[in-house]
Scaffold this active site. Structure first.
Site, PDB file in Angstrom:
ATOM      1  N   CYS A 250       6.423  57.591  45.941  1.00  0.00           N
ATOM      2  CA  CYS A 250       7.103  57.461  46.960  1.00  0.00           C
ATOM      3  C   CYS A 250       6.741  56.734  48.092  1.00  0.00           C
ATOM      4  O   CYS A 250       6.255  55.585  48.119  1.00  0.00           O
ATOM      5  CB  CYS A 250       7.762  58.606  47.353  1.00  0.00           C
ATOM      6  SG  CYS A 250       9.356  58.198  48.159  1.00  0.00           S
TER       7      CYS A 250
ATOM      8  N   HIS B 277      10.605  60.935  42.208  1.00  0.00           N
ATOM      9  CA  HIS B 277       9.799  61.967  42.255  1.00  0.00           C
ATOM     10  C   HIS B 277       9.709  62.729  41.006  1.00  0.00           C
ATOM     11  O   HIS B 277      10.604  63.567  40.635  1.00  0.00           O
ATOM     12  CB  HIS B 277      10.536  63.006  43.377  1.00  0.00           C
ATOM     13  CG  HIS B 277      10.151  62.438  44.789  1.00  0.00           C
ATOM     14  ND1 HIS B 277       9.238  63.136  45.730  1.00  0.00           N
ATOM     15  CD2 HIS B 277      11.043  61.495  45.340  1.00  0.00           C
ATOM     16  CE1 HIS B 277       9.309  62.202  46.700  1.00  0.00           C
ATOM     17  NE2 HIS B 277      10.273  61.592  46.631  1.00  0.00           N
TER      18      HIS B 277
ATOM     19  N   GLU C  90       8.018  65.144  40.172  1.00  0.00           N
ATOM     20  CA  GLU C  90       7.770  66.515  40.410  1.00  0.00           C
ATOM     21  C   GLU C  90       8.739  67.342  40.733  1.00  0.00           C
ATOM     22  O   GLU C  90       8.917  68.569  40.465  1.00  0.00           O
ATOM     23  CB  GLU C  90       6.837  66.909  41.511  1.00  0.00           C
ATOM     24  CG  GLU C  90       7.316  66.806  42.772  1.00  0.00           C
ATOM     25  CD  GLU C  90       7.564  65.284  43.435  1.00  0.00           C
ATOM     26  OE1 GLU C  90       8.262  65.097  44.505  1.00  0.00           O
ATOM     27  OE2 GLU C  90       7.268  64.504  42.813  1.00  0.00           O
TER      28      GLU C  90
END
Length: 354
Positions: free
Chosen positions: A244, A328, A330
């Protein structure tokens, strides 16, 4: 207590104020159906009032295990209904209790569909959450406040620390780190040395890391030229991976440009296409800026693009071990579709060792 959401363009939305805490920030929206507590504690929302489009918030309650940082970062919340009686085996309390614990401004019973249409039509903008009995002069004064531009400074760690105990030593630059990034790196045999965002390149290299990790974070990447210069000094020294804000800082350091999206990408079901394989991944996203296709440096290869608007979602260097994604991994959309990216980073470090 009756409350109002007032936007910079004059638009107003009625609701109920949770407690009596008022707020000011850039109004944005997120389309995710779950993950409200992860959103509330995502550092990338620093300085922003977060509107959740899903109509029922809090139906599975709150639990400190879901938090991505120690406390909420957003400047306020705008939601439709709040579930008074959550039901879930992991529930430890209501979302109302969570919000009030941290004294975050929250306006509920709001027509969030109308708010979202306003932002999609006019773009994100300043907004305030206030009591309905505020005078017009008070509202104008509150809206006249200037937005701050030191978001990363507000969310980065104040001191270095170490997480995990693995084979690969990673120097992580914390621009707004989420807990699940640490867990994902540790799961891929990494010892993570977390550094404050403005740590010089020389200090990062002093631990002789196997790789550099640039974390996500809030704000405009062009507001932190010091971090861009740090990345520039690291290029060619060690493998680098970014997520990001990390992608944007790496891209600027390589010579690319960034621009502000009209209303950003914020949600848990954004399709991204891998240009190398043709596969489409479902991704979680939270960003208001993107890398421009204009004058891309020759050394950069675009490997991932948004299916929705075609913007750049992933890049890699053509000759150096540098790779980054805009979304993202994660955050576990899919839920495991994007975990391969952490494995690729570990592979980059292993190959560089050899």
């Amino acid at each position: 207590m009756n409350g109002l959401l007032v936007l910079a363009n004059g638009a107003r939305f009625k609701g109920t104020l949770l407690g009596n805490v008022e707020g000011f920030g850039e109004l944005v929206f997120n389309t995710g159906m779950t993950g409200y507590q992860e959103c509330f504690t995502d550092p990338s929302y620093e300085g922003q009032i977060l509107t959740l489009t899903y109509p029922l918030i809090g139906n599975y309650g709150a639990n400190d295990e879901f938090m991505q940082t120690a406390k909420p970062a957003a400047a306020g919340y705008v939601v439709d209904q709040i579930a008074a009686h959550p039901s879930n085996w992991e529930c430890k309390g209501t979302i109302t209790e969570f919000i009030e614990r941290y004294h975050v401004p929250c306006l509920y019973n709001v027509d969030t569909r109308a708010v979202t249409r306003e932002l999609r039509k006019h773009g994100v903008m300043k907004g305030i959450i206030v009591r309905a009995d505020r005078t017009e002069d008070e509202i104008r004064e509150l809206l006249g406040q200037s937005m701050h531009h030191n978001q990363i400074s507000r969310v980065t760690t104040p001191y270095p620390y170490v997480y995990g105990d693995g084979k690969y030593k990673v120097a992580l630059v914390d621009c707004g780190l989420k807990k699940n990034i640490l867990k994902s790196l540790a799961a891929n045999d990494c010892t993570v040395h977390v550094f404050p965002a403005f740590t010089p390149a020389e200090e990062l290299l002093s631990i002789n890391p196997d790789g550099i990790f640039m974390s996500p974070g809030p704000g405009n990447p062009q507001d932190v030229p010091e971090i861009v210069e740090t990345v520039r000094k690291l290029i060619g020294k060690k493998p680098i991976f970014g997520i990001c804000m990390g992608l944007q800082l790496i891209s600027i350091a390589l010579g690319a440009k960034t621009f502000k999206l009209p209303f950003g990408h914020r949600g848990a079901n954004h399709p991204v296409k891998d240009l190398r394989t043709g596969r489409v991944y479902i991704t979680s996203q939270n960003h208001g800026y993107a890398v421009s296709d204009e004058d891309l440096p020759e050394c950069m290869e675009v490997i991932l693009r948004s299916v929705n608007d075609g913007t750049i979602e992933g890049i890699r260097h053509k000759t150096l071990p540098i790779q980054a994604v805009q979304y993202h991994p994660e955050a576990a959309p899919g839920p495991t579709d994007n975990f391969y990216l952490f494995k690729e980073f570990a592979q980059m470090m292993e190959e560089n060792r050899k």
